[in-house]
Design a protein around this motif. Structure first.
Motif, short mmCIF file in Angstrom:
data_model
loop_
_atom_site.label_atom_id
_atom_site.label_comp_id
_atom_site.label_asym_id
_atom_site.label_seq_id
_atom_site.Cartn_x
_atom_site.Cartn_y
_atom_site.Cartn_z
N LEU A 1 0.81 -1.21 0.00
CA LEU A 1 0.00 0.00 0.00
C LEU A 1 0.85 1.27 0.00
O LEU A 1 0.40 2.31 -0.47
N VAL A 2 2.06 1.16 0.50
CA VAL A 2 2.98 2.29 0.50
C VAL A 2 3.85 2.28 -0.74
O VAL A 2 4.03 3.29 -1.41
N ARG A 3 4.38 1.10 -1.08
CA ARG A 3 5.31 1.01 -2.21
C ARG A 3 4.60 1.11 -3.56
O ARG A 3 5.10 1.76 -4.48
N ASP A 4 3.45 0.47 -3.69
CA ASP A 4 2.77 0.40 -4.98
C ASP A 4 1.26 0.45 -4.75
O ASP A 4 0.58 -0.57 -4.83
N PRO A 5 0.71 1.63 -4.44
CA PRO A 5 -0.70 1.74 -4.09
C PRO A 5 -1.67 1.38 -5.22
O PRO A 5 -2.85 1.12 -4.96
N ASP A 6 -1.19 1.34 -6.46
CA ASP A 6 -2.06 0.99 -7.58
C ASP A 6 -2.01 -0.49 -7.93
O ASP A 6 -2.68 -0.94 -8.86
N ASN A 7 -1.24 -1.26 -7.18
CA ASN A 7 -1.13 -2.69 -7.39
C ASN A 7 -2.47 -3.37 -7.12
O ASN A 7 -3.29 -2.90 -6.33
N ALA A 8 -2.71 -4.53 -7.79
CA ALA A 8 -3.97 -5.27 -7.60
C ALA A 8 -4.15 -5.69 -6.14
O ALA A 8 -5.27 -5.67 -5.62
N TYR A 9 -3.07 -6.08 -5.48
CA TYR A 9 -3.15 -6.46 -4.08
C TYR A 9 -3.58 -5.27 -3.22
O TYR A 9 -4.44 -5.41 -2.33
N SER A 10 -3.03 -4.10 -3.50
CA SER A 10 -3.40 -2.89 -2.76
C SER A 10 -4.88 -2.60 -2.92
O SER A 10 -5.58 -2.22 -1.96
N GLU A 11 -5.38 -2.77 -4.13
CA GLU A 11 -6.80 -2.52 -4.38
C GLU A 11 -7.67 -3.51 -3.61
O GLU A 11 -8.73 -3.14 -3.08
N GLN A 12 -7.22 -4.74 -3.49
CA GLN A 12 -7.99 -5.73 -2.74
C GLN A 12 -7.97 -5.42 -1.25
O GLN A 12 -8.97 -5.65 -0.55
N ILE A 13 -6.88 -4.89 -0.74
CA ILE A 13 -6.83 -4.47 0.66
C ILE A 13 -7.82 -3.35 0.91
O ILE A 13 -8.56 -3.34 1.91
N ARG A 14 -7.88 -2.38 0.00
CA ARG A 14 -8.83 -1.28 0.17
C ARG A 14 -10.27 -1.78 0.09
O ARG A 14 -11.16 -1.29 0.81
N ALA A 15 -10.52 -2.77 -0.78
CA ALA A 15 -11.86 -3.35 -0.88
C ALA A 15 -12.23 -4.05 0.43
O ALA A 15 -13.37 -3.94 0.92
N LEU A 16 -11.27 -4.78 1.02
CA LEU A 16 -11.52 -5.43 2.30
C LEU A 16 -11.78 -4.40 3.39
O LEU A 16 -12.68 -4.58 4.23
N ARG A 17 -11.02 -3.33 3.38
CA ARG A 17 -11.25 -2.24 4.34
C ARG A 17 -12.67 -1.71 4.24
O ARG A 17 -13.35 -1.51 5.25
N ASN B 1 -5.94 -15.94 0.86
CA ASN B 1 -4.80 -15.22 0.33
C ASN B 1 -4.20 -15.96 -0.85
O ASN B 1 -3.89 -17.14 -0.75
N SER B 2 -4.00 -15.26 -1.94
CA SER B 2 -3.37 -15.87 -3.11
C SER B 2 -2.12 -15.11 -3.54
O SER B 2 -1.57 -15.38 -4.60
N PHE B 3 -1.70 -14.14 -2.73
CA PHE B 3 -0.50 -13.35 -3.07
C PHE B 3 0.72 -13.90 -2.37
O PHE B 3 0.62 -14.48 -1.30
#
Length: 223
Positions: free
Chosen positions: A23-39, A221-223
């Motif tokens: 979320l800090v290094r690459d906020p546009d990454n697919a994983y980052s987007e999934q974290i925001r969706a979970l939030r 988790n699949s990452f």
């Protein structure tokens, strides 16, 4: 609880989010987007988070991405401007300190052993996030987590923070996570795709039935 018994907040210093925190290094990454969706899902489940929500994250086994998820979720909530606390309650094999590039010199274990106030860390460029690392190993983790002082700390955190995220040891190896879950408002379950044994997940859920916590969701988790 009377105010004269409340635990003060003490800060040990500042750390920075390490390069593995997406979320800090690459906020546009697919994983980052999934974290925001979970939030977002957790916020919808909780309603207004001003009451001091506390989420314990549990997993059956090691290597399922639990600690990474804890840190990323804590960052995500703090990026909304919510005062957030990330707690490493894995007093067996702690990892939160490695994600924030700091040593593990003092933390939760020491505050529980001394029955004193925990020493928190601030995070550079994340002004709404505080981190409580686990600290060096202690001889009796489960006893320290269940002697009443940890419950008191959790009550204080609920008052002072909009969101509290707690990491725990794997359930198949230690009972610490179940003990913490029994004090918590809600629990998030984590497993890893094509890795977590079905029997281990099933056994964890069976053992959780004896706690007072509410399972708010499960993450594969699949990452």
């Amino acid at each position: 609880m009377s105010s004269n018994r409340s635990l003060p907040v003490k800060y040990l210093g500042m750390v920075k989010a390490g390069p593995s925190l997406m979320l800090v290094r690459d906020p546009d990454n697919a994983y980052s987007e999934q974290i925001r969706a979970l939030r977002t899902e957790l916020l919808l489940l909780n309603g207004a988070s001003r009451s001091g929500n506390l989420i314990v994250i549990l997993s059956p086994c090691r290597g399922e991405g639990r600690t990474q998820l804890c840190a990323e979720l804590a960052i995500a909530f703090s990026q909304l401007g919510q005062r957030t606390l990330l707690v490493d309650a894995d007093l067996r094999r702690p990892r939160v300190h490695t994600l924030f590039e700091t040593d593990n010199s003092v933390g939760l274990g020491q505050s529980l052993a001394s029955r004193g106030a925990p020493l928190l860390l601030g995070v550079e460029k994340l002004p709404h996030l505080s981190v409580l690392i686990a600290g060096p190993s202690v001889p009796n983790p489960l006893e320290l987590l269940t002697n009443g002082h940890f419950q008191r700390q959790m009550a204080e955190w609920r008052k002072k923070y909009s969101m509290v995220i707690i990491d725990t040891p794997p359930i198949t190896e230690f009972a610490d996570g179940l003990a913490i879950a029994s004090f918590a408002e809600q629990v998030l379950i984590v497993g890893r795709s094509d890795s977590t044994p079905h029997n281990n997940m099933k056994e964890m859920l069976r053992r959780m039935a004896g706690t007072q916590s509410r399972i708010v969701g499960a993450v594969i988790n699949s990452f």
